[in-house]
Motif scaffolding. Structure first.
Motif, PDB file in Angstrom:
ATOM      1  N   PHE A  16      42.680 -47.397   4.388  1.00  0.00           N
ATOM      2  CA  PHE A  16      41.367 -47.324   5.025  1.00  0.00           C
ATOM      3  C   PHE A  16      40.864 -45.894   4.921  1.00  0.00           C
ATOM      4  N   ASP A  17      39.610 -45.756   4.510  1.00  0.00           N
ATOM      5  CA  ASP A  17      39.015 -44.446   4.298  1.00  0.00           C
ATOM      6  C   ASP A  17      38.223 -44.043   5.535  1.00  0.00           C
ATOM      7  N   TYR A  18      38.700 -43.042   6.244  1.00  0.00           N
ATOM      8  CA  TYR A  18      38.015 -42.539   7.433  1.00  0.00           C
ATOM      9  C   TYR A  18      36.751 -41.773   7.047  1.00  0.00           C
ATOM     10  N   ALA A  19      36.726 -41.214   5.868  1.00  0.00           N
ATOM     11  CA  ALA A  19      35.552 -40.530   5.304  1.00  0.00           C
ATOM     12  C   ALA A  19      34.948 -39.513   6.272  1.00  0.00           C
ATOM     13  N   ASP A  20      35.803 -38.701   6.876  1.00  0.00           N
ATOM     14  CA  ASP A  20      35.345 -37.661   7.809  1.00  0.00           C
ATOM     15  C   ASP A  20      34.439 -38.211   8.913  1.00  0.00           C
ATOM     16  N   GLY A  21      34.771 -39.398   9.398  1.00  0.00           N
ATOM     17  CA  GLY A  21      34.023 -39.992  10.508  1.00  0.00           C
ATOM     18  C   GLY A  21      32.961 -40.984  10.096  1.00  0.00           C
ATOM     19  N   ASP A  22      32.679 -41.106   8.812  1.00  0.00           N
ATOM     20  CA  ASP A  22      31.678 -42.071   8.346  1.00  0.00           C
ATOM     21  C   ASP A  22      32.306 -43.350   7.812  1.00  0.00           C
ATOM     22  N   GLY A  23      33.619 -43.436   7.844  1.00  0.00           N
ATOM     23  CA  GLY A  23      34.309 -44.598   7.289  1.00  0.00           C
ATOM     24  C   GLY A  23      34.873 -45.478   8.388  1.00  0.00           C
ATOM     25  N   VAL A  24      36.037 -46.031   8.124  1.00  0.00           N
ATOM     26  CA  VAL A  24      36.696 -46.954   9.041  1.00  0.00           C
ATOM     27  C   VAL A  24      37.798 -46.215   9.790  1.00  0.00           C
ATOM     28  N   ASP A  25      37.692 -46.173  11.102  1.00  0.00           N
ATOM     29  CA  ASP A  25      38.689 -45.525  11.958  1.00  0.00           C
ATOM     30  C   ASP A  25      39.716 -46.575  12.355  1.00  0.00           C
ATOM     31  N   PHE A  26      40.676 -46.810  11.463  1.00  0.00           N
ATOM     32  CA  PHE A  26      41.672 -47.852  11.700  1.00  0.00           C
ATOM     33  C   PHE A  26      42.989 -47.461  11.057  1.00  0.00           C
ATOM     34  N   GLU A  27      44.047 -47.552  11.865  1.00  0.00           N
ATOM     35  CA  GLU A  27      45.397 -47.247  11.416  1.00  0.00           C
ATOM     36  C   GLU A  27      46.260 -48.489  11.642  1.00  0.00           C
ATOM     37  N   PRO A  28      46.488 -49.277  10.584  1.00  0.00           N
ATOM     38  CA  PRO A  28      47.286 -50.492  10.765  1.00  0.00           C
ATOM     39  C   PRO A  28      48.753 -50.168  11.024  1.00  0.00           C
ATOM     40  N   PHE A  29      49.386 -51.055  11.782  1.00  0.00           N
ATOM     41  CA  PHE A  29      50.825 -50.953  12.013  1.00  0.00           C
ATOM     42  C   PHE A  29      51.554 -51.691  10.892  1.00  0.00           C
ATOM     43  N   GLU A  30      52.833 -51.399  10.733  1.00  0.00           N
ATOM     44  CA  GLU A  30      53.642 -52.093   9.733  1.00  0.00           C
ATOM     45  C   GLU A  30      54.109 -53.449  10.229  1.00  0.00           C
ATOM     46  N   ALA A  31      54.048 -53.664  11.543  1.00  0.00           N
ATOM     47  CA  ALA A  31      54.447 -54.931  12.165  1.00  0.00           C
ATOM     48  C   ALA A  31      53.716 -55.046  13.496  1.00  0.00           C
TER      49      ALA A  31
ATOM     50  N   LEU B 159      38.814 -60.508   7.809  1.00  0.00           N
ATOM     51  CA  LEU B 159      38.926 -60.004   6.439  1.00  0.00           C
ATOM     52  C   LEU B 159      37.563 -59.590   5.897  1.00  0.00           C
ATOM     53  N   TRP B 160      36.532 -60.382   6.202  1.00  0.00           N
ATOM     54  CA  TRP B 160      35.188 -60.044   5.724  1.00  0.00           C
ATOM     55  C   TRP B 160      34.592 -58.875   6.495  1.00  0.00           C
ATOM     56  N   LEU B 161      34.948 -58.725   7.757  1.00  0.00           N
ATOM     57  CA  LEU B 161      34.533 -57.544   8.519  1.00  0.00           C
ATOM     58  C   LEU B 161      35.044 -56.289   7.815  1.00  0.00           C
ATOM     59  N   LEU B 162      36.338 -56.293   7.497  1.00  0.00           N
ATOM     60  CA  LEU B 162      36.944 -55.154   6.804  1.00  0.00           C
ATOM     61  C   LEU B 162      36.329 -54.962   5.424  1.00  0.00           C
ATOM     62  N   ALA B 163      36.130 -56.051   4.691  1.00  0.00           N
ATOM     63  CA  ALA B 163      35.595 -55.976   3.334  1.00  0.00           C
ATOM     64  C   ALA B 163      34.204 -55.351   3.313  1.00  0.00           C
ATOM     65  N   ASP B 164      33.467 -55.515   4.416  1.00  0.00           N
ATOM     66  CA  ASP B 164      32.110 -54.976   4.497  1.00  0.00           C
ATOM     67  C   ASP B 164      32.100 -53.532   5.005  1.00  0.00           C
ATOM     68  N   GLY B 165      33.281 -52.937   5.149  1.00  0.00           N
ATOM     69  CA  GLY B 165      33.361 -51.531   5.520  1.00  0.00           C
ATOM     70  C   GLY B 165      33.291 -51.263   7.006  1.00  0.00           C
TER      71      GLY B 165
ATOM     72  N   SER C 207      26.307 -52.189   5.657  1.00  0.00           N
ATOM     73  CA  SER C 207      27.312 -52.675   4.710  1.00  0.00           C
ATOM     74  C   SER C 207      27.772 -51.549   3.807  1.00  0.00           C
ATOM     75  N   ARG C 208      29.084 -51.402   3.754  1.00  0.00           N
ATOM     76  CA  ARG C 208      29.725 -50.444   2.857  1.00  0.00           C
ATOM     77  C   ARG C 208      30.897 -51.172   2.201  1.00  0.00           C
ATOM     78  N   PRO C 209      30.590 -52.100   1.315  1.00  0.00           N
ATOM     79  CA  PRO C 209      31.643 -52.944   0.744  1.00  0.00           C
ATOM     80  C   PRO C 209      32.779 -52.136   0.126  1.00  0.00           C
ATOM     81  N   ASP C 210      33.971 -52.628   0.344  1.00  0.00           N
ATOM     82  CA  ASP C 210      35.183 -52.027  -0.200  1.00  0.00           C
ATOM     83  C   ASP C 210      35.734 -53.023  -1.226  1.00  0.00           C
ATOM     84  N   GLU C 211      35.860 -52.586  -2.464  1.00  0.00           N
ATOM     85  CA  GLU C 211      36.288 -53.484  -3.547  1.00  0.00           C
ATOM     86  C   GLU C 211      37.639 -54.130  -3.280  1.00  0.00           C
ATOM     87  N   ALA C 212      38.615 -53.322  -2.886  1.00  0.00           N
ATOM     88  CA  ALA C 212      39.965 -53.841  -2.685  1.00  0.00           C
ATOM     89  C   ALA C 212      40.012 -54.840  -1.527  1.00  0.00           C
ATOM     90  N   LEU C 213      39.316 -54.528  -0.435  1.00  0.00           N
ATOM     91  CA  LEU C 213      39.307 -55.449   0.712  1.00  0.00           C
ATOM     92  C   LEU C 213      38.468 -56.690   0.424  1.00  0.00           C
TER      93      LEU C 213
END
Length: 175
Positions: free
Chosen positions: A21-36, A109-115, A131-137
């Motif tokens: 997830f790209d935080y983009a200096d505050g303009d991106g997604v503020d999310f840190e997923p856990f491994e479990a 999944l679509w929420l994330l995909a839309d940035g 909308s800031r679509p993310d190709e991988a998501l």
């Protein structure tokens, strides 16, 4: 599947959380997923601390990530007998923000995909949901939920319509 025993990420969630997830200096997604998922004990401790109510447990939540300030994203197990992927996704922020951010995993999944991340979806100050679509998501969402395609704004709006009482319910649990 017994929801109370399920601590494995659904394949779709694992695939989405494997994308950086790209935080983009505050303009991106503020999310840190856990491994479990958090353990049941850690979830109980968190929910009691968050609500200030030691009579509660966190059994209705499967926490899978956080924002930079420590707010948690989780599945809310409100649909009895339904698989984890059919449960809504919620956000409970470190500053008291609450919200249902997606009706189910496909919408998430679509929420994330839309940035848009869980924090941005629940932000109380009219978050910019441009909308800031993310190709991988988007590829993950296309693979696991091709029929659920919608913008982040539509995902959040549908979730709020289906679960209008979530915020009030959570606040009633607080001491």
């Amino acid at each position: 599947m017994t929801l109370t025993d399920d601590r494995q990420f659904p394949a779709a969630l694992a695939a989405a959380l494997a994308v950086p997830f790209d935080y983009a200096d505050g303009d991106g997604v503020d999310f840190e997923p856990f491994e479990a998922f958090l353990s049941a004990e850690d979830t109980d401790d968190w929910f009691r601390a968050w609500t200030g109510n030691n009579d509660l447990d966190g059994g209705a939540f499967r926490v899978f990530g956080q924002d930079g300030s420590g707010g948690y994203a989780a599945f809310w197990l409100v649909r009895p007998g339904r698989p984890l992927a059919e449960q809504p996704v919620v956000f409970l922020g470190s500053e008291g923000e609450t919200g249902v951010v997606a009706r189910d995993l496909g919408d998430f999944l679509w929420l994330l995909a839309d940035g848009c991340g869980p924090y941005e979806a629940a932000a109380p100050y009219g978050a910019d949901r441009t909308s800031r679509p993310d190709e991988a998501l988007t590829a993950v969402a296309d693979r696991f939920a091709p029929d659920a395609r919608r913008t982040a704004g539509a995902v959040v709006e549908l979730a709020a319509e289906e679960f209008p009482g979530f915020d009030d319910m959570i606040m009633e649990l607080c001491r």
